[in-house]
Design a protein around this motif. Structure first.
Motif, PDB file in Angstrom:
ATOM      1  N   THR A 132       0.969  -1.264  -0.358  1.00 56.96           N
ATOM      2  CA  THR A 132       0.141   0.204   0.229  1.00 56.96           C
ATOM      3  C   THR A 132       0.841   1.452  -0.143  1.00 56.96           C
ATOM      4  O   THR A 132       2.036   1.241   0.049  1.00 56.96           O
ATOM      5  N   ILE A 133       0.132   2.471  -0.053  1.00 52.41           N
ATOM      6  CA  ILE A 133       0.992   3.760  -0.271  1.00 52.41           C
ATOM      7  C   ILE A 133       0.013   4.353   0.219  1.00 52.41           C
ATOM      8  O   ILE A 133      -1.824   4.305   0.023  1.00 52.41           O
ATOM      9  N   ALA A 134       0.515   5.572   0.761  1.00 51.09           N
ATOM     10  CA  ALA A 134       0.056   6.507   1.670  1.00 51.09           C
ATOM     11  C   ALA A 134      -1.211   7.771   0.490  1.00 51.09           C
ATOM     12  O   ALA A 134      -0.213   7.815  -0.603  1.00 51.09           O
ATOM     13  N   ARG A 158      -5.461   4.061   2.373  1.00 49.98           N
ATOM     14  CA  ARG A 158      -4.693   3.441   1.814  1.00 49.98           C
ATOM     15  C   ARG A 158      -4.733   2.488   0.371  1.00 49.98           C
ATOM     16  O   ARG A 158      -5.678   2.592  -0.165  1.00 49.98           O
ATOM     17  N   THR A 202      -0.538  -4.915   6.108  1.00 51.51           N
ATOM     18  CA  THR A 202      -0.032  -4.179   4.450  1.00 51.51           C
ATOM     19  C   THR A 202       1.457  -4.225   4.951  1.00 51.51           C
ATOM     20  O   THR A 202       1.867  -4.362   5.790  1.00 51.51           O
ATOM     21  N   GLU A 204       4.822  -1.607   3.286  1.00 53.10           N
ATOM     22  CA  GLU A 204       5.024  -0.505   1.800  1.00 53.10           C
ATOM     23  C   GLU A 204       5.503  -0.933   0.187  1.00 53.10           C
ATOM     24  O   GLU A 204       5.791  -1.833   0.178  1.00 53.10           O
TER      25      GLU A 204
END
Length: 391
Positions: A132-134, A158, A202, A204
């Protein structure tokens, strides 16, 4: 948790939103079909034992060409939905009983080996993990008329990517349960796993691990590739050979009937030899004689397409690409015009380029000099090469 790791690459969709005359996974990105790097990043990763592609039945020939040389299992055919396609891949792997499985979309060609390693490490700890990415942008809800109805707190949101990683036995059981329940509406495996009661964690993701869906996505990907290849170089090549007894000459990879032959290195193809020196010159990697010495008997009579293929591979090994090849032949005979387009096509084939990126021109020396007297033939070449910038 440790053990064998398998991977599934889902590539059975039709990709209509991307435009073009082939499904998007077979359109070129970074000078190769998009599906290839998606397969290669998994097939070449030492943490993964086997890679199971899932394709559309109409794409068998496209897949074979795009995946040539990669160590993969034979592809299986997918279903009408992504979920059905993943399930087909899982069932194909079931006899092998891997401990873990990664599910990756062919439409994400920029996933890195480091991302794959993080996926394996994360699933080894938890049994189900997704990259996931923010979210950096503000997110709002809107009604049917486009009016804003609220603002969503983004701290807990996310964006989910692939490869997603799972305990194999748990995921295939979840897929079978969903099929039995008539649920074919899950858009990714994490959603299906959540429905089945699995705890999904999750790890990175990568900002560059984008999914290519629309024509605009492809345009941005191509622009990003060109921006990365900002070291633009031009190389020059020259070659000359003397006419001798014979009934043909080799020019641009073609055997052209003529009243005499030529003497010289290998098959004495001045066009290909000049192009090889032009490419090597752009790379500052010597010339054709350095890599294929004429004194070495193994190159006597050798086909010069091998030399051009070598020069092209040298560009690729440095992460670059050839932008254009331009060659001029100087001779009184044979006439080049009737063979020009066939030469361009053959050179393009050897170099892996579109014909529009290859120029072949010809002229005489107005009866002056050794070419004017019909004693030999000359070729001049330029190569434009793009490489990643390195200080």
């Amino acid at each position: 948790m440790a053990g064998t790791v398998a991977a599934i690459v889902v590539a059975a969709g039709r990709g209509l939103r991307a435009g073009g005359d082939v499904p998007k996974q077979y359109r070129d990105v970074a000078s190769q079909p998009m599906i290839r790097p998606s397969l290669a990043v998994l097939a070449e990763h030492r943490g993964i034992s086997v890679v199971q592609p899932v394709i559309h039945p109409d794409d068998a020939l496209l897949f074979a060409a795009a995946s040539a040389g990669l160590d993969l299992l034979a592809p299986v055919f997918g279903g009408a939905t992504r979920q059905a396609s993943v399930r087909a891949g899982l069932e194909a792997l079931s006899a092998r009983r891997p401990d873990l499985v990664l599910i990756h979309d062919a439409a994400r060609p920029f996933a890195s080996p480091a991302l794959v390693a993080r996926a394996i490490a994360a699933v080894g700890k938890t049994g189900a993990a997704v990259p996931t990415i923010a979210i950096a942008d503000t997110v709002k809800t809107v009604d049917a008329s486009g009016t804003v109805t609220g603002t969503i707190a983004r701290e807990a949101l996310r964006i989910v990517q692939t490869p997603q990683a799972f305990d194999f036995a748990a995921l295939i059981e979840a897929h079978r349960r969903a099929q039995a329940a008539g649920r074919e509406d899950f858009t990714d495996d994490a959603a299906l796993a959540e429905w089945a009661g699995l705890k999904v964690t999750t790890f990175e993701g990568e900002a560059g691990n984008v999914k290519l869906t629309t024509a605009e996505d492809f345009a941005r990907a191509q622009a990003a590739e060109l921006a990365a290849l900002s070291d633009v170089r031009t190389g020059f090549g020259f070659d000359v050979h003397q006419f001798a007894d014979g009934d043909h000459v080799w020019l641009g990879g073609l055997r052209i009937p003529h009243g005499c032959g030529v003497t010289g290195h290998s098959d004495a193809d001045v066009v290909l030899h000049a192009l090889v020196d032009a490419i090597l010159g752009a790379l500052a990697e010597g010339d054709i004689g350095v890599h294929f010495p004429p004194s070495d008997p193994q190159w006597r009579g050798a086909s010069s397409d091998r030399f051009l293929a070598f020069a092209v591979e040298r560009v690729q090994a440095r992460g670059g690409r050839i932008a254009h090849l331009d060659v001029t032949v100087v001779c009184e005979a044979p006439r080049i015009g009737p063979h020009r387009d066939a030469m361009r096509a053959r050179i393009a084939e050897i170099a892996g380029l579109a014909s529009e990126r290859v120029a072949v021109k010809a002229t005489t020396s107005e009866k002056l000099g050794f070419t004017g007297r019909g004693e030999g033939i000359v070729a001049f070449a330029n190569a434009t090469v793009r490489l990643p910038w390195r200080d």
